[in-house]
Design an enzyme around this catalytic site. Structure first.
Site, short mmCIF file in Angstrom:
data_model
loop_
_atom_site.label_atom_id
_atom_site.label_comp_id
_atom_site.label_asym_id
_atom_site.label_seq_id
_atom_site.Cartn_x
_atom_site.Cartn_y
_atom_site.Cartn_z
N GLU A 252 0.88 -1.17 0.00
CA GLU A 252 0.00 0.00 0.00
C GLU A 252 0.91 1.22 0.00
OE1 GLU A 252 -1.11 3.04 1.30
OE2 GLU A 252 -2.52 2.41 2.85
N GLU A 261 4.92 11.06 0.12
CA GLU A 261 5.74 10.18 0.96
C GLU A 261 6.77 9.39 0.16
OE1 GLU A 261 3.00 7.84 3.24
OE2 GLU A 261 2.54 9.49 4.61
#
Length: 535
Positions: A252, A261
């Site tokens: 994920e 991120e």
């Protein structure tokens, strides 16, 4: 001088069912862990007491049974006789974990004996890995601290759209998992590893760099029927070594706007390091969707934040010199919230990222040309964005979408708001560019330009009437978690998801990014046009 973050390298780590010292016959056996750190192996018990800390080439691992071994430290040679200075007795949880540790130990010994260096992809304690070279240590420390906490894992687990879609995608494609080796990239709590084991995976390697690896071990140990086929390895995918190649990667890796991120880069690195040729990736493809929007309430809300700095007598101090800077600062924050899709003033387009093909370096800079046709006359306040990902299994294809109008996820949607709105009329062409440049704080700087082109007579000349641009930091969003603005429905309208994409028949083998970039999202244009006319 090496920073402390680089000194505390994450390397392959194996849980042990029990460990005890051979030199102390009265020592009690307890669960422990074996950690590969630089050119040494460290074995600790559950109280974190160091039982063994030895140079890897000096280690000998003697198997006493399927799950029992003795780890001895070679001291010296006297003629043909080898002596050992110390050792520990080890019991593994299953035969596979015994074989895994033995395989990794042999790899490291061979590399250190022959080359004087560690195996490919594994870096010495005093070296910086590829991850550390491109990510500043303070950002990495905060990132792993955040995901090392159960409350944040719970937030993701309770996102039932996210978790339920992953579960369905795995279970619908059991044929891809049965008897296969799986690597869970950034395993977190280990939930996806457990799903893979439920689907019949032969073995799952759950790679997790944060302290959440310890919680994952507990969760997996508490599900022993599944856990006996799962090995948790604490470390970064850029650093760790695995004993075998994977048939499937599951992860994920999505952040806000899909790329925040920068975990997609780790996902791609794991593909290149661990995945067999023609192996599968869950998810397989991602798409960033974009559409211009009009939202006067949001624009005024952001602009009003800077009113504080217009005070000319704040305890006798004139604050106005900082008003301009504060104004720009508020507009440099992307807005994360859930909005009503009827705020969109043109049909969306999308940019494709094929995880099976893209190179890591191509994620450092993402340049997306924009082109829309306004469906209504309005003030254009910025660009709305969301994403979806495709799980392209052999049996079924399933989409996970974060689109406005669909059930809300913990990702919500994202909007980039212009400091200067643009006036557009129905039928007018809107062009521009969204340019994302990665930075060392594990995120991106967004450069957005939108322009309204001439319409009517002379429009073929393409003259630009208005242009507005902004610079935003994806790392520092404005979390505006209010519910979408309520809009009255006409009698012929029913609440529905306007932008659902689960049923889009995409063949990922034949994905053509250039072709897809020229098309708006299917199943949405006509519905949005209709709603825009009635809103």
């Amino acid at each position: 001088m090496e920073d402390s973050g680089a000194q505390k390298r994450n390397h392959p780590e194996f849980a042990l069912a029990s460990v005890s010292e051979l030199s102390s016959p009265h020592s009690s056996a307890s669960p422990g862990v074996a950690l590969f750190a630089g050119d040494r192996i460290q074995i600790r018990n559950e109280s974190h007491r160091l039982l063994l800390n030895a140079y890897i080439p000096a280690i000998q691992l003697f198997r006493l049974g399927p799950i029992e071994s003795v780890c001895m430290v070679e001291e010296s040679e006297d003629g043909k006789q080898t002596s050992y200075s110390s050792g520990v007795a080890i019991q593994f949880r299953n035969q596979q974990e015994s074989a895994d540790l033995n395989c990794v130990l042999n790899k490291w010994k061979k590399a250190l004996d022959v080359q004087g260096s560690l195996p490919n992809g594994t870096i010495a304690i005093t070296s910086k890995s590829k991850f550390d070279e491109k990510i500043e240590s303070s950002s990495a420390k905060m990132y792993f601290h955040y995901y090392g906490q159960l409350l944040h894992q719970q937030n993701m687990l309770q996102d039932y759209v996210r978790t339920g879609t992953y579960y369905a995608a795995v279970m619908e494609n059991r044929a891809d998992f049965i008897g296969r080796v799986v690597v869970d990239v950034g395993a977190g709590s280990g939930i996806l590893s457990l799903f893979a084991a439920q689907a019949g995976a032969k073995h799952v390697y759950a790679v997790e760099a944060s302290e959440m690896a310890e919680y994952a071990r507990k969760l997996i140990a508490g599900n022993p029927i599944l856990g006996q086929r799962i090995t948790v390895i604490k470390g970064k995918v850029e650093d760790v070594e695995l004993p075998e190649k994977a048939d499937i990667l599951i992860s994920e890796p999505m952040g806000t706007l899909l790329v925040n991120e920068r975990m997609l880069e780790s996902y791609v690195i794991a593909r290149d390091r661990f995945l067999t040729p023609n192996g599968k990736m869950f998810p397989t493809v991602g798409r960033i969707h974009m559409a211009p929007f009009s939202d006067e309430y949001l624009f005024v809300e952001i602009a009003n934040k800077a009113l504080f700095w217009q005070q000319q007598n704040y305890y006798g101090v004139d604050l106005t010199p900082l008003h301009g800077t504060a104004f720009q600062g508020y507009f440099s924050q992307p807005v994360v919230d859930a909005f009503d899709p009827r705020l969109l003033i043109a049909a969306p387009m999308f940019h494709v990222i094929d995880f099976t093909k893209i190179k890591e370096e191509e994620l450092y800079e993402i340049d997306i040309p924009l082109r829309f046709i306004a469906t209504v006359g309005a003030r254009l306040h910025g660009l709305a964005c969301w994403f979806d990902v495709l799980f392209n299994g052999s049996t079924a294809r399933r989409w996970l979408t974060t689109a406005p109008g669909s059930p809300t996820t913990h990702w919500y949607q994202l909007r980039c708001v212009l400091t200067q709105p643009i006036y557009v009329v129905a039928g007018q062409e809107i062009t521009g560019r969204m340019h994302l440049i990665a930075h060392t704080a594990q995120s991106y700087t967004i450069y957005l330009t939108l322009s309204a082109k001439m319409w009517g007579p002379g429009a073929e000349q393409g003259e630009i009437l208005q242009t507005s641009y902004c610079k935003l930091d994806l790392k520092e969003p404005y979390y505006r978690m209010s519910q979408p603005q309520a809009y009255p429905l006409t009698q012929d309208q029913q609440p529905q998801s306007l932008l659902q994409t689960q049923d889009i028949p995409i063949q990922s083998q034949d994905l053509d990014e250039a072709e897809m970039m020229q098309q708006p999202s299917p199943n949405s244009c006509a519905q949005i046009d209709s709603l825009m006319q009635n809103a």
